[in-house]
Design a protein around this motif. Sequence first.
Motif, PDB file in Angstrom:
ATOM      1  N   PHE A 166      12.688-123.264  29.657  1.00 41.22           N
ATOM      2  CA  PHE A 166      12.062-122.888  28.387  1.00 41.22           C
ATOM      3  C   PHE A 166      10.540-123.060  28.460  1.00 41.22           C
ATOM      4  O   PHE A 166       9.789-122.178  28.034  1.00 41.22           O
ATOM      5  N   PHE A 167      10.067-124.189  28.992  1.00 39.45           N
ATOM      6  CA  PHE A 167       8.621-124.429  29.053  1.00 39.45           C
ATOM      7  C   PHE A 167       7.927-123.427  29.985  1.00 39.45           C
ATOM      8  O   PHE A 167       6.796-123.017  29.731  1.00 39.45           O
ATOM      9  N   THR A 168       8.615-123.026  31.041  1.00 38.54           N
ATOM     10  CA  THR A 168       8.071-121.979  31.927  1.00 38.54           C
ATOM     11  C   THR A 168       7.974-120.660  31.168  1.00 38.54           C
ATOM     12  O   THR A 168       6.958-119.951  31.258  1.00 38.54           O
ATOM     13  N   ASP A 169       9.015-120.319  30.414  1.00 32.38           N
ATOM     14  CA  ASP A 169       8.988-119.103  29.599  1.00 32.38           C
ATOM     15  C   ASP A 169       7.868-119.161  28.555  1.00 32.38           C
ATOM     16  O   ASP A 169       7.221-118.153  28.268  1.00 32.38           O
ATOM     17  N   LEU A 170       7.652-120.334  27.992  1.00 32.83           N
ATOM     18  CA  LEU A 170       6.609-120.504  26.978  1.00 32.83           C
ATOM     19  C   LEU A 170       5.232-120.249  27.581  1.00 32.83           C
ATOM     20  O   LEU A 170       4.367-119.628  26.944  1.00 32.83           O
ATOM     21  N   GLN A 171       5.032-120.690  28.821  1.00 34.64           N
ATOM     22  CA  GLN A 171       3.744-120.447  29.487  1.00 34.64           C
ATOM     23  C   GLN A 171       3.522-118.952  29.730  1.00 34.64           C
ATOM     24  O   GLN A 171       2.396-118.472  29.683  1.00 34.64           O
ATOM     25  N   ALA A 172       4.612-118.221  29.994  1.00 31.21           N
ATOM     26  CA  ALA A 172       4.506-116.808  30.373  1.00 31.21           C
ATOM     27  C   ALA A 172       4.619-115.855  29.184  1.00 31.21           C
ATOM     28  O   ALA A 172       4.378-114.655  29.335  1.00 31.21           O
ATOM     29  N   ALA A 173       4.998-116.353  28.015  1.00 29.15           N
ATOM     30  CA  ALA A 173       5.229-115.474  26.856  1.00 29.15           C
ATOM     31  C   ALA A 173       3.962-114.718  26.494  1.00 29.15           C
ATOM     32  O   ALA A 173       2.864-115.264  26.547  1.00 29.15           O
ATOM     33  N   LYS A 174       4.143-113.452  26.111  1.00 28.92           N
ATOM     34  CA  LYS A 174       2.940-112.627  25.893  1.00 28.92           C
ATOM     35  C   LYS A 174       2.143-113.067  24.666  1.00 28.92           C
ATOM     36  O   LYS A 174       0.945-112.880  24.607  1.00 28.92           O
ATOM     37  N   GLY A 175       2.805-113.679  23.692  1.00 22.71           N
ATOM     38  CA  GLY A 175       2.079-114.144  22.509  1.00 22.71           C
ATOM     39  C   GLY A 175       1.510-115.542  22.654  1.00 22.71           C
ATOM     40  O   GLY A 175       1.026-116.131  21.698  1.00 22.71           O
ATOM     41  N   SER A 176       1.560-116.094  23.859  1.00 28.02           N
ATOM     42  CA  SER A 176       1.285-117.512  24.063  1.00 28.02           C
ATOM     43  C   SER A 176      -0.137-117.775  24.538  1.00 28.02           C
ATOM     44  O   SER A 176      -0.540-117.302  25.592  1.00 28.02           O
ATOM     45  N   VAL A 177      -0.899-118.530  23.742  1.00 30.52           N
ATOM     46  CA  VAL A 177      -2.244-118.968  24.155  1.00 30.52           C
ATOM     47  C   VAL A 177      -2.263-120.497  24.057  1.00 30.52           C
ATOM     48  O   VAL A 177      -2.154-121.189  25.058  1.00 30.52           O
ATOM     49  N   LEU A 178      -2.345-121.004  22.836  1.00 24.90           N
ATOM     50  CA  LEU A 178      -2.221-122.454  22.629  1.00 24.90           C
ATOM     51  C   LEU A 178      -0.879-122.932  23.186  1.00 24.90           C
ATOM     52  O   LEU A 178      -0.797-123.952  23.882  1.00 24.90           O
ATOM     53  N   TYR A 179       0.182-122.173  22.905  1.00 20.98           N
ATOM     54  CA  TYR A 179       1.516-122.617  23.312  1.00 20.98           C
ATOM     55  C   TYR A 179       1.769-122.462  24.810  1.00 20.98           C
ATOM     56  O   TYR A 179       2.666-123.120  25.349  1.00 20.98           O
ATOM     57  N   ALA A 180       0.973-121.643  25.488  1.00 18.79           N
ATOM     58  CA  ALA A 180       1.058-121.617  26.952  1.00 18.79           C
ATOM     59  C   ALA A 180       0.636-122.977  27.503  1.00 18.79           C
ATOM     60  O   ALA A 180       1.231-123.504  28.440  1.00 18.79           O
ATOM     61  N   SER A 181      -0.384-123.575  26.860  1.00 13.55           N
ATOM     62  CA  SER A 181      -0.841-124.906  27.277  1.00 13.55           C
ATOM     63  C   SER A 181       0.162-125.991  26.900  1.00 13.55           C
ATOM     64  O   SER A 181       0.356-126.952  27.645  1.00 13.55           O
ATOM     65  N   VAL A 182       0.815-125.831  25.740  1.00 12.73           N
ATOM     66  CA  VAL A 182       1.899-126.751  25.369  1.00 12.73           C
ATOM     67  C   VAL A 182       3.018-126.649  26.414  1.00 12.73           C
ATOM     68  O   VAL A 182       3.571-127.657  26.862  1.00 12.73           O
ATOM     69  N   GLY A 183       3.321-125.410  26.834  1.00 13.64           N
ATOM     70  CA  GLY A 183       4.341-125.190  27.861  1.00 13.64           C
ATOM     71  C   GLY A 183       3.990-125.856  29.177  1.00 13.64           C
ATOM     72  O   GLY A 183       4.866-126.415  29.853  1.00 13.64           O
ATOM     73  N   ALA A 184       2.709-125.826  29.544  1.00 14.08           N
ATOM     74  CA  ALA A 184       2.276-126.455  30.801  1.00 14.08           C
ATOM     75  C   ALA A 184       2.471-127.969  30.741  1.00 14.08           C
ATOM     76  O   ALA A 184       2.925-128.589  31.706  1.00 14.08           O
ATOM     77  N   VAL A 185       2.140-128.559  29.596  1.00 10.64           N
ATOM     78  CA  VAL A 185       2.341-130.006  29.422  1.00 10.64           C
ATOM     79  C   VAL A 185       3.838-130.329  29.474  1.00 10.64           C
ATOM     80  O   VAL A 185       4.267-131.249  30.173  1.00 10.64           O
ATOM     81  N   GLY A 186       4.633-129.541  28.751  1.00 15.88           N
ATOM     82  CA  GLY A 186       6.080-129.768  28.731  1.00 15.88           C
ATOM     83  C   GLY A 186       6.692-129.650  30.116  1.00 15.88           C
ATOM     84  O   GLY A 186       7.513-130.495  30.516  1.00 15.88           O
ATOM     85  N   ALA A 187       6.286-128.618  30.868  1.00 17.43           N
ATOM     86  CA  ALA A 187       6.848-128.408  32.208  1.00 17.43           C
ATOM     87  C   ALA A 187       6.503-129.571  33.139  1.00 17.43           C
ATOM     88  O   ALA A 187       7.360-130.061  33.884  1.00 17.43           O
ATOM     89  N   ALA A 188       5.243-130.031  33.083  1.00 15.08           N
ATOM     90  CA  ALA A 188       4.820-131.147  33.946  1.00 15.08           C
ATOM     91  C   ALA A 188       5.555-132.432  33.565  1.00 15.08           C
ATOM     92  O   ALA A 188       5.984-133.207  34.434  1.00 15.08           O
ATOM     93  N   PHE A 189       5.723-132.648  32.274  1.00 14.35           N
ATOM     94  CA  PHE A 189       6.410-133.853  31.796  1.00 14.35           C
ATOM     95  C   PHE A 189       7.891-133.821  32.179  1.00 14.35           C
ATOM     96  O   PHE A 189       8.452-134.822  32.634  1.00 14.35           O
ATOM     97  N   MET A 190       8.535-132.671  32.033  1.00 11.38           N
ATOM     98  CA  MET A 190       9.946-132.558  32.401  1.00 11.38           C
ATOM     99  C   MET A 190      10.152-132.837  33.891  1.00 11.38           C
ATOM    100  O   MET A 190      11.144-133.447  34.292  1.00 11.38           O
ATOM    101  N   GLU A 191       9.193-132.406  34.699  1.00 11.99           N
ATOM    102  CA  GLU A 191       9.300-132.634  36.142  1.00 11.99           C
ATOM    103  C   GLU A 191       9.285-134.134  36.453  1.00 11.99           C
ATOM    104  O   GLU A 191      10.078-134.626  37.265  1.00 11.99           O
ATOM    105  N   ILE A 192       8.399-134.858  35.751  1.00 16.38           N
ATOM    106  CA  ILE A 192       8.305-136.311  35.945  1.00 16.38           C
ATOM    107  C   ILE A 192       9.598-136.996  35.504  1.00 16.38           C
ATOM    108  O   ILE A 192      10.145-137.855  36.211  1.00 16.38           O
ATOM    109  N   GLU A 193      10.088-136.615  34.324  1.00 16.78           N
ATOM    110  CA  GLU A 193      11.311-137.224  33.797  1.00 16.78           C
ATOM    111  C   GLU A 193      12.502-136.946  34.721  1.00 16.78           C
ATOM    112  O   GLU A 193      13.288-137.843  35.034  1.00 16.78           O
ATOM    113  N   GLN A 194      12.613-135.691  35.146  1.00 20.18           N
ATOM    114  CA  GLN A 194      13.741-135.301  36.001  1.00 20.18           C
ATOM    115  C   GLN A 194      13.743-136.111  37.292  1.00 20.18           C
ATOM    116  O   GLN A 194      14.779-136.610  37.726  1.00 20.18           O
TER     117      GLN A 194
END
Length: 202
Positions: A166-194
């Motif tokens: 989902f966070f990867t999709d959020l980074q790539a979504a065409k309407g995503s600017v602020l939320y692309a950055s939220v997606g980047a934070v989420g993806a990095a955090f999920m990687e650490i948790e996993q």
Amino acid sequence: MTLTEPYPVILDEDRLRADLYNYLGLMLAGPPDEMLLAQTAGLTGDGSPLGQAIEGLARVAKVTKPKAAQREFDALFIGLGRGELLPYASYYMTGFLNEKPLAKLRADMVALGITRAPNTFEPEDNIASLLEMMGGMIVGRFGPAADLSRQRAFYNTHIGPWAPHFFTDLQAAKGSVLYASVGAVGAAFMEIEQEAFRMMAG
């Protein structure tokens, strides 16, 4: 009055994890207002991938107005009929809404003493709710703080199988600017948790 059992000490590291879960949950529950954007603009990170993603998000938040954030949120998650993304575990894991992952989550919520907020109409398996639940479990907002094995079980069942996608999709979504950055934070955090939960299992 004496306490027969001392409250578990929540480590600073776990409070920070809970804070990040709660922050991401807040950003994904609705568009940020001026105060949340200002707080986001003030975030700082280190040289790690997560730290760099946080710095990137802070830079974007500095130049984002609440109305723009509202438009972006609506396009991504609400839209006409539906938004660009469907942020639900059932959808990501089965291709349909309100499927087995939601039923399993509801059973686990009962076991954990987590109740749905009365003014909430979203299915409980939306990303914002799941992140908020995880944050609350870590610090004991729903009863005693969950130990790491319980956190891992919840993460591996309800978050890990789909949130990174989902966070990867959020980074790539065409309407995503602020939320692309939220997606980047989420993806990095999920990687650490996993990785942390994987090492714990080993």
